[in-house]
Design a protein around this motif. Structure first.
Motif, PDB file in Angstrom:
ATOM      1  N   LYS A   1       0.828  -1.207   0.000  1.00 35.54           N
ATOM      2  CA  LYS A   1       0.000   0.000   0.000  1.00 35.54           C
ATOM      3  C   LYS A   1       0.865   1.261   0.000  1.00 35.54           C
ATOM      4  N   ALA A   2       1.927   1.231   0.826  1.00 35.82           N
ATOM      5  CA  ALA A   2       2.830   2.383   0.891  1.00 35.82           C
ATOM      6  C   ALA A   2       3.546   2.592  -0.438  1.00 35.82           C
ATOM      7  N   LEU A   3       3.983   1.472  -1.062  1.00 38.32           N
ATOM      8  CA  LEU A   3       4.676   1.569  -2.343  1.00 38.32           C
ATOM      9  C   LEU A   3       3.743   2.095  -3.430  1.00 38.32           C
ATOM     10  N   GLU A   4       2.488   1.608  -3.452  1.00 34.64           N
ATOM     11  CA  GLU A   4       1.523   2.092  -4.450  1.00 34.64           C
ATOM     12  C   GLU A   4       1.315   3.600  -4.307  1.00 34.64           C
ATOM     13  N   GLY A   5       1.145   4.048  -3.044  1.00 39.49           N
ATOM     14  CA  GLY A   5       0.990   5.490  -2.825  1.00 39.49           C
ATOM     15  C   GLY A   5       2.223   6.263  -3.203  1.00 39.49           C
ATOM     16  N   SER A   6       3.387   5.708  -2.861  1.00 41.96           N
ATOM     17  CA  SER A   6       4.653   6.387  -3.158  1.00 41.96           C
ATOM     18  C   SER A   6       4.870   6.502  -4.664  1.00 41.96           C
TER      19      SER A   6
ATOM     20  N   GLU B   1       7.590  -7.770  -6.780  1.00 44.78           N
ATOM     21  CA  GLU B   1       8.101  -8.893  -5.981  1.00 44.78           C
ATOM     22  C   GLU B   1       7.147  -9.237  -4.841  1.00 44.78           C
ATOM     23  N   LEU B   2       6.684  -8.195  -4.141  1.00 47.65           N
ATOM     24  CA  LEU B   2       5.785  -8.411  -3.009  1.00 47.65           C
ATOM     25  C   LEU B   2       4.471  -9.027  -3.465  1.00 47.65           C
ATOM     26  N   ARG B   3       3.933  -8.532  -4.580  1.00 43.13           N
ATOM     27  CA  ARG B   3       2.666  -9.068  -5.073  1.00 43.13           C
ATOM     28  C   ARG B   3       2.799 -10.543  -5.456  1.00 43.13           C
ATOM     29  N   LYS B   4       3.953 -10.887  -6.051  1.00 47.75           N
ATOM     30  CA  LYS B   4       4.169 -12.284  -6.428  1.00 47.75           C
ATOM     31  C   LYS B   4       4.386 -13.167  -5.206  1.00 47.75           C
ATOM     32  N   SER B   5       5.124 -12.661  -4.217  1.00 46.14           N
ATOM     33  CA  SER B   5       5.480 -13.475  -3.045  1.00 46.14           C
ATOM     34  C   SER B   5       4.328 -13.621  -2.058  1.00 46.14           C
ATOM     35  N   ILE B   6       3.410 -12.671  -2.075  1.00 44.67           N
ATOM     36  CA  ILE B   6       2.345 -12.698  -1.068  1.00 44.67           C
ATOM     37  C   ILE B   6       1.301 -13.782  -1.353  1.00 44.67           C
ATOM     38  N   GLU B   7       1.156 -14.126  -2.621  1.00 45.05           N
ATOM     39  CA  GLU B   7       0.152 -15.155  -2.964  1.00 45.05           C
ATOM     40  C   GLU B   7       0.472 -16.511  -2.337  1.00 45.05           C
ATOM     41  N   PRO B   8       1.711 -17.042  -2.506  1.00 51.88           N
ATOM     42  CA  PRO B   8       2.019 -18.327  -1.864  1.00 51.88           C
ATOM     43  C   PRO B   8       1.993 -18.240  -0.336  1.00 51.88           C
ATOM     44  N   LYS B   9       2.383 -17.068   0.194  1.00 57.14           N
ATOM     45  CA  LYS B   9       2.342 -16.903   1.654  1.00 57.14           C
ATOM     46  C   LYS B   9       0.913 -16.985   2.161  1.00 57.14           C
ATOM     47  N   GLU B  10       0.000 -16.337   1.444  1.00 58.15           N
ATOM     48  CA  GLU B  10      -1.409 -16.390   1.861  1.00 58.15           C
ATOM     49  C   GLU B  10      -1.967 -17.799   1.729  1.00 58.15           C
TER      50      GLU B  10
ATOM     51  N   GLU C   1      16.534  14.653 -18.245  1.00 64.29           N
ATOM     52  CA  GLU C   1      17.339  14.943 -17.048  1.00 64.29           C
ATOM     53  C   GLU C   1      16.576  14.612 -15.773  1.00 64.29           C
ATOM     54  N   ILE C   2      15.304  15.029 -15.731  1.00 65.10           N
ATOM     55  CA  ILE C   2      14.487  14.792 -14.528  1.00 65.10           C
ATOM     56  C   ILE C   2      14.202  13.303 -14.359  1.00 65.10           C
ATOM     57  N   LEU C   3      13.874  12.615 -15.460  1.00 63.25           N
ATOM     58  CA  LEU C   3      13.605  11.182 -15.382  1.00 63.25           C
ATOM     59  C   LEU C   3      14.860  10.398 -15.000  1.00 63.25           C
ATOM     60  N   LYS C   4      16.004  10.825 -15.531  1.00 63.98           N
ATOM     61  CA  LYS C   4      17.265  10.148 -15.199  1.00 63.98           C
ATOM     62  C   LYS C   4      17.565  10.265 -13.713  1.00 63.98           C
ATOM     63  N   ARG C   5      17.184  11.383 -13.144  1.00 62.38           N
ATOM     64  CA  ARG C   5      17.462  11.636 -11.726  1.00 62.38           C
ATOM     65  C   ARG C   5      16.441  10.977 -10.809  1.00 62.38           C
ATOM     66  N   ARG C   6      15.193  10.908 -11.229  1.00 66.11           N
ATOM     67  CA  ARG C   6      14.134  10.478 -10.311  1.00 66.11           C
ATOM     68  C   ARG C   6      13.453   9.158 -10.677  1.00 66.11           C
ATOM     69  N   GLN C   7      13.541   8.757 -11.958  1.00 68.69           N
ATOM     70  CA  GLN C   7      12.850   7.548 -12.384  1.00 68.69           C
ATOM     71  C   GLN C   7      13.397   6.273 -11.740  1.00 68.69           C
ATOM     72  N   PRO C   8      14.738   6.174 -11.478  1.00 71.46           N
ATOM     73  CA  PRO C   8      15.247   4.942 -10.846  1.00 71.46           C
ATOM     74  C   PRO C   8      14.529   4.575  -9.551  1.00 71.46           C
ATOM     75  N   LYS C   9      14.197   5.557  -8.749  1.00 75.10           N
ATOM     76  CA  LYS C   9      13.483   5.269  -7.500  1.00 75.10           C
ATOM     77  C   LYS C   9      12.108   4.688  -7.793  1.00 75.10           C
ATOM     78  N   VAL C  10      11.415   5.281  -8.787  1.00 73.52           N
ATOM     79  CA  VAL C  10      10.097   4.766  -9.157  1.00 73.52           C
ATOM     80  C   VAL C  10      10.211   3.342  -9.684  1.00 73.52           C
ATOM     81  N   ASP C  11      11.223   3.101 -10.540  1.00 72.73           N
ATOM     82  CA  ASP C  11      11.414   1.757 -11.089  1.00 72.73           C
ATOM     83  C   ASP C  11      11.724   0.751  -9.988  1.00 72.73           C
ATOM     84  N   ALA C  12      12.576   1.166  -9.031  1.00 73.67           N
ATOM     85  CA  ALA C  12      12.911   0.271  -7.912  1.00 73.67           C
ATOM     86  C   ALA C  12      11.680  -0.040  -7.076  1.00 73.67           C
TER      87      ALA C  12
END
Length: 378
Positions: free
Chosen positions: A38-43, A309-318, A291-302
């Motif tokens: 939820k935090a990542l989606e909002g972020s 990863e969380l969405r994939k891993s949460i299904e087997p955990k549930e 320039e702006i995407l080069k500086r800020r997009q990596p965080k969004v991509d990460a």
């Protein structure tokens, strides 16, 4: 199965505690993952919006700087154009007035001579000064439509306008407390008295001035008509000159050249501004975005990668959690109660064994239910 569960020993409860603890830890892990999702989606939404805003703000600021630079020059140029056009207009007006004066000089000179003769006739014959005024000729010697209209206007003002104003003032002051019939009577008397007085004065002037100096006044009236004709002709000449679109005779080449130069500069500036903005949109805007995407997009991509990863891993955990909950519910909760299948409760049941109050699970459960508030169990 019930018999076997209730007769189990401490080791059974310790194994059950491990399973419940594992289940609770997995549930906490899933809850933490959901919270992070939820935090990542909002972020991500917030960051992408912030990136778009930064791109829009930066490009708008740079675009405004370009427009401001050219706008300042164009504003200064507009002031110069206005000044040049005003200078040209003044020069044309001066030249037109000069032309009017030149082309009407003979008429103007004639009027000056007529005016001298007019004043000389009156002076030599000792005619009263009132015979020099326009209103005298309107009232006593009208010779054209304008004079007749002015005669009617003067008559209207003198015989109706003035007494009406006088009566109105008296009604609001001296006659304010009088009865209506007295006010009406006095108003009629004052109005009639004024008109009679004006007519008497009119005929006194008519007899004692107009008739006495009729020959001189006729000569003066003829001169006045000649001056009026000349004035009319002068006005016609002036209108004709003002309507003349041929400005070549006014020597405005210098002013026209200055205005043309300013217009050329304005066209060049507008062209340069257009090209600068086109280049900005084509080259600078993409560069700003990059320039702006080069500086800020990596965080969004990460964040997106982590979110995936969380969405994939949460299904087997549930799925694992669901299996654990079903296993505990079927094998334990259904026998000793779901309220007993909790970490704290199980630990207290184990402590019952440690204190020597139970030999099996059934004894431990029974003792716990009867001694929940025993300090030894806390």
């Amino acid at each position: 199965m019930a018999e076997n569960v209730f007769k189990k020993d401490k080791a059974f409860l310790e194994k059950l505690l491990e399973e419940v603890t594992e289940k609770d830890n997995l549930a906490e892990e899933i809850a933490a993952d959901k919270k992070e999702i939820k935090a990542l989606e909002g972020s991500i939404v917030s960051e992408e919006k912030s990136i778009k805003n930064e791109i829009a703000t930066t490009t708008s600021k740079r675009r405004n700087e370009i427009e401001g630079k050219f706008g300042k020059e164009l504003y200064q140029l507009a002031g110069e154009k206005k000044s040049a056009e005003s200078s040209r207009s003044k020069e044309k007006t001066r030249q037109v007035e000069k032309r009017v004066k030149h082309e009407t000089k003979h008429l103007s000179d004639e009027n000056k001579d007529y005016k001298k003769d007019f004043n000389r006739y009156l002076r030599e014959n000792r005619v009263p000064l009132i015979c020099r005024s326009e209103w005298f000729y309107w009232l006593y010697m009208p010779t054209c439509l304008k004079d007749v209209l002015m005669l009617i206007l003067c008559m209207g003002i003198d015989l109706a306008g003035v007494p009406f104003l006088l009566v109105t003032i008296l009604k609001a002051t001296a006659f304010a407390e009088y009865e209506d019939y007295r006010v009406k009577l006095l108003s009629i008397i004052i109005w009639a008295a004024w008109d009679i007085l004006w007519i008497v004065v009119y005929f006194i002037v008519y007899i004692n001035i107009k008739m006495k100096y009729i020959d001189v006044l006729k000569s003066c009236s003829d001169l006045r008509r000649k001056m009026q004709r000349n004035e009319k002709h002068m006005n016609e000449i002036k209108k004709s000159i003002n309507k003349d679109d041929d400005e070549g005779q006014y020597n405005l080449d210098e002013q026209d050249k200055a205005i043309d130069d300013l217009n050329t500069r304005e066209e060049e500036l507008n062209y340069d501004k257009k090209k600068a903005l086109e280049k900005f949109e084509k080259d600078t805007v993409p560069a700003i975005e990059e320039e702006i995407l080069k500086r800020r997009q990596p965080k969004v991509d990460a964040d997106k990668e982590r979110l995936e990863e969380l969405r994939k891993s949460i299904e087997p955990k549930e799925s694992d959690l669901d299996k654990m909950e079903k296993k505990i519910a079927q094998n334990y909760s259904s026998y000793i109660g779901s309220d007993m299948v909790k970490q704290d409760t199980i630990k207290k049941l184990i402590k019952v064994f440690d204190l020597g109050y139970a030999d099996n699970v059934a004894d431990a459960v029974e003792y716990y239910k009867s001694n929940k508030h025993n300090p030894e169990l806390n």
